[in-house]
Design a protein around this motif. Structure first.
Motif, PDB file in Angstrom:
ATOM      1  N   ALA A   1       0.894  -1.124  -0.114  1.00  0.00           N
ATOM      2  CA  ALA A   1      -0.093  -0.078   0.115  1.00  0.00           C
ATOM      3  C   ALA A   1       0.925   1.289   0.039  1.00  0.00           C
ATOM      4  CB  ALA A   1      -0.846   0.157   1.196  1.00  0.00           C
ATOM      5  N   PHE A   2       0.562   2.290  -0.474  1.00  0.00           N
ATOM      6  CA  PHE A   2       1.391   3.586  -0.521  1.00  0.00           C
ATOM      7  C   PHE A   2       0.589   4.978  -0.674  1.00  0.00           C
ATOM      8  CE2 PHE A   2       0.389   2.510  -4.950  1.00  0.00           C
ATOM      9  CZ  PHE A   2      -0.109   3.893  -5.660  1.00  0.00           C
ATOM     10  N   VAL A   3       1.265   5.800   0.000  1.00  0.00           N
ATOM     11  CA  VAL A   3       0.944   7.234  -0.174  1.00  0.00           C
ATOM     12  C   VAL A   3       1.949   7.942  -0.706  1.00  0.00           C
ATOM     13  CG1 VAL A   3       1.200   7.574   2.199  1.00  0.00           C
ATOM     14  CG2 VAL A   3      -0.145   9.313   1.169  1.00  0.00           C
ATOM     15  N   THR A   4       1.577   8.996  -1.501  1.00  0.00           N
ATOM     16  CA  THR A   4       2.670   9.796  -2.141  1.00  0.00           C
ATOM     17  C   THR A   4       2.366  11.207  -2.314  1.00  0.00           C
ATOM     18  OG1 THR A   4       3.358   7.675  -3.543  1.00  0.00           O
ATOM     19  CG2 THR A   4       3.708  10.070  -4.281  1.00  0.00           C
ATOM     20  N   TYR A   5       3.281  11.861  -1.773  1.00  0.00           N
ATOM     21  CA  TYR A   5       3.072  13.450  -2.012  1.00  0.00           C
ATOM     22  C   TYR A   5       4.150  13.773  -2.983  1.00  0.00           C
ATOM     23  CZ  TYR A   5       3.231  18.404  -1.003  1.00  0.00           C
ATOM     24  OH  TYR A   5       3.107  19.861  -1.114  1.00  0.00           O
ATOM     25  N   ALA A   6       3.928  14.805  -3.849  1.00  0.00           N
ATOM     26  CA  ALA A   6       4.834  15.483  -4.874  1.00  0.00           C
ATOM     27  C   ALA A   6       4.595  17.096  -4.864  1.00  0.00           C
ATOM     28  CB  ALA A   6       4.767  14.985  -6.145  1.00  0.00           C
ATOM     29  N   ALA A   7       5.701  17.597  -5.138  1.00  0.00           N
ATOM     30  CA  ALA A   7       5.502  19.249  -5.424  1.00  0.00           C
ATOM     31  C   ALA A   7       6.578  19.548  -6.312  1.00  0.00           C
ATOM     32  CB  ALA A   7       5.844  19.865  -3.900  1.00  0.00           C
TER      33      ALA A   7
END
Length: 565
Positions: A528-534
């Motif tokens: 399972a994953f959670v991703t944040y990008a900026a």
């Protein structure tokens, strides 16, 4: 992500001869003849480090055979010395048992031959090939081998799952335009490959106690299919792409005096090199053509190949607007010379020189792109097992000009508001690239993969230069042999050009995992994953697709499985 099949090492199998300890027994007990012939076969291992292991296994086989034959011989002596009233059936039973022993030994030696031939055609240049080496505990390969009984080998790569983004749309991938992205929790598609390889031996090689001669030819044919389906159109047949990226064959032991050399022709993944965590194939001359490889020369081996590619595109010879539907055919031919498997700075070296020539046909307006040509040079150092048995370190430097500066068999492309197009590389364009990758497993509870890339490109003529800097790492904390927690952080920075704005993209992912093993490359894995990008203002509208046209950051989450064998 794709996968590889490719180079090999030598197999030599000498003429059949009986084991010397069997001679006196053959005279007295002729039914032992074929068993002794099988016992007398030996294999020259495909690589120097495998020779001792194969010989040790063969010695153990001989010793076990001798003990069993001694026991059977004693039984025969006892039965022959018994009174005449003793039935003849026990003698026949002993002879049948000896025949079964011979068959078992023949089968084991046939398996040894197959392992050696498989190693000859083994691919070993991609990162995941390092983990997919022939381990005794490779349950998947062993089960497939038992089912197919050596008829055909099957290997593959698959990843699949589902994800969503914070804008309520389908999951989007976050990456700087035109360069590789960091992949953990950032792959917005299902993708898979299934490859079938069939080895062909000389007719009757395993029949009637006959062994392979060291001069007998050996061939292998490979077919690979692939499937691609983006999350944006999940499961739709119209959005699912099927392809056949590999259809090729290779023959070994066909050139007198060059037993290790192999000839090949077809369409194949050719000696590809990659960085795992950002799925960047920085040296990938895959395509159609043919050549010769694994020719022993000095401390290493060399290979020579002619590889080509073709495509259709609107003419983009200058930076003016192309006409999207006015297409011309493009072609590119490359001559690739490699020298590899030589000792280099404590590891193994591979050097490559490529000459490439590209041109186009004529579009419906009568326009034709200029022909171009160029050279590239690549130097790679690989060190396996430098810190622990599962450690890997690769460092490469590449420089090229004209169409050879892509370090692939394909073309340089550019994207604008109307689509993606080929722009023939001017002769004065050039690129230099540095890459580095580390995979380590220093303790049972921790593993780490890293990536580092620097690239400078001068596109020549009226196009500005561009730089790309990339750095990332994926540490994994292994709680036991099944459960782990992975984190990945990566940053890409590109300078601005007239094709796109400049700036950086930073991506962070946290992924709890379950896997079959506690190594960095252990697969299968479920996560399972959670991703944040900026990303920078200069890349607004260039990252994440249409749903993020006015954004400079985004979230995604989901689940994924990944495996290869």
């Amino acid at each position: 992500m794709t996968q590889n099949l490719g180079t090999g090492t030598n197999i030599g199998i000498p003429l059949t001869r009986p084991h010397p300890d069997c001679s006196y027994r053959i005279v007295k007990y002729p039914f032992l003849l074929s068993g002794c012939l099988v016992l007398g076969q030996t294999l020259a291992a495909p690589a120097e480090e495998d020779t001792a292991a194969l010989r040790k296994e063969l010695d153990a086989l001989r010793n076990d055979y001798e003990r069993r034959i001694d026991r059977l011989e004693s039984k025969i002596h006892e039965l022959e010395a018994a009174p005449a009233k003793t039935p003849a059936a026990p003698v026949r039973d002993v002879e049948m048992e000896a025949a079964r022993e011979r068959e078992a030994i023949a089968k084991r030696q046939q398996e040894q031959i197959k392992r050696a031939v498989d190693a000859r055609f083994e691919q070993n240049t991609e990162t995941r090939d390092f983990r997919r080496r022939a381990d005794d505990d490779n349950m998947v390969s062993e089960r497939i081998e038992n089912v197919l009984d050596g008829y055909m080998d099957i290997n593959g790569y698959f990843r699949a799952g589902y994800g969503r983004s914070d804008n309520d749309g389908p999951m989007a991938a976050f990456g700087a335009p035109g360069v590789a992205k960091y992949r953990l929790g950032n792959e917005a598609e299902n993708y898979g490959e299934l490859a079938f390889s069939k080895t062909f031996y000389p007719a009757g090689v395993f029949g009637s106690g006959k062994a392979m001669d060291q001069n007998d030819p050996v061939a292998q044919m490979v077919y690979r299919m692939s499937i691609y389906n983006p999350y944006a159109n999940y499961g739709a047949a119209s959005a699912t792409e099927f392809a056949s990226p590999e259809i090729w064959g290779s023959l070994g032991n066909v050139i007198p005096g060059m037993p290790e050399a192999s000839l090949w022709a077809g369409s194949r993944f050719y000696r590809r090199h990659d960085i795992n965590i950002n799925d960047f194939y920085y040296w990938d001359m895959s395509g159609g053509g043919g050549g010769i490889e694994d020719v022993t020369f000095g401390p290493g081996k060399f290979a020579l190949a002619w590889i080509g590619d073709g495509a259709e595109s609107a003419i983009y010879a200058s930076l003016g607007e192309p006409t999207p539907n006015n297409l011309a055919g493009f072609s590119k031919s490359s001559f690739d010379l490699r020298y590899y498997d030589w000792k280099f700075l404590g590891g193994t070296g591979e050097a490559g020189l490529v000459y490439a020539k590209a041109g186009s046909g004529v579009d419906s307006s009568g326009r034709q792109a200029d022909d171009s040509q160029g050279f590239s040079f690549s130097l790679l150092r690989t060190d396996k097992g430098f810190l622990d048995p599962d450690s890997l370190h690769t460092t490469g430097i590449q420089v090229g000009n004209g169409p050879a500066k892509t370090f692939t068999s394909g073309f340089e492309t550019f994207t604008d508001s109307t689509g993606t197009y080929i722009r023939p590389d001017p002769d004065d364009s050039w690129r230099v690239r540095f890459t580095d990758q580390v995979v380590i497993n220093p303790i049972d509870q921790f593993s780490l993969g890293t990536a580092l890339v620097y690239q400078y490109t001068d596109y020549g003529e009226d196009a500005p230069e561009q730089q790309w800097v990339s750095g990332g790492l994926r540490p994994i904390w292994h709680f036991n042999e099944v459960f782990s927690l992975a984190f990945e952080g990566g940053m890409d920075w590109i300078s601005g050009t007239s094709f796109t704005g400049g700036g950086s993209v930073t991506k962070l992912t946290l992924a709890p995992q379950v896997s079959l093993g506690d190594k960095f490359l252990s697969r299968p894995v479920l996560r399972a994953f959670v991703t944040y990008a900026a990303w920078s203002d200069g890349l607004e509208g260039k990252v994440g697709g249409a749903d993020y046209i006015d954004s400079t950051d985004g979230w995604s989450w989901g689940m994924q499985m990944e495996t290869w064998w």
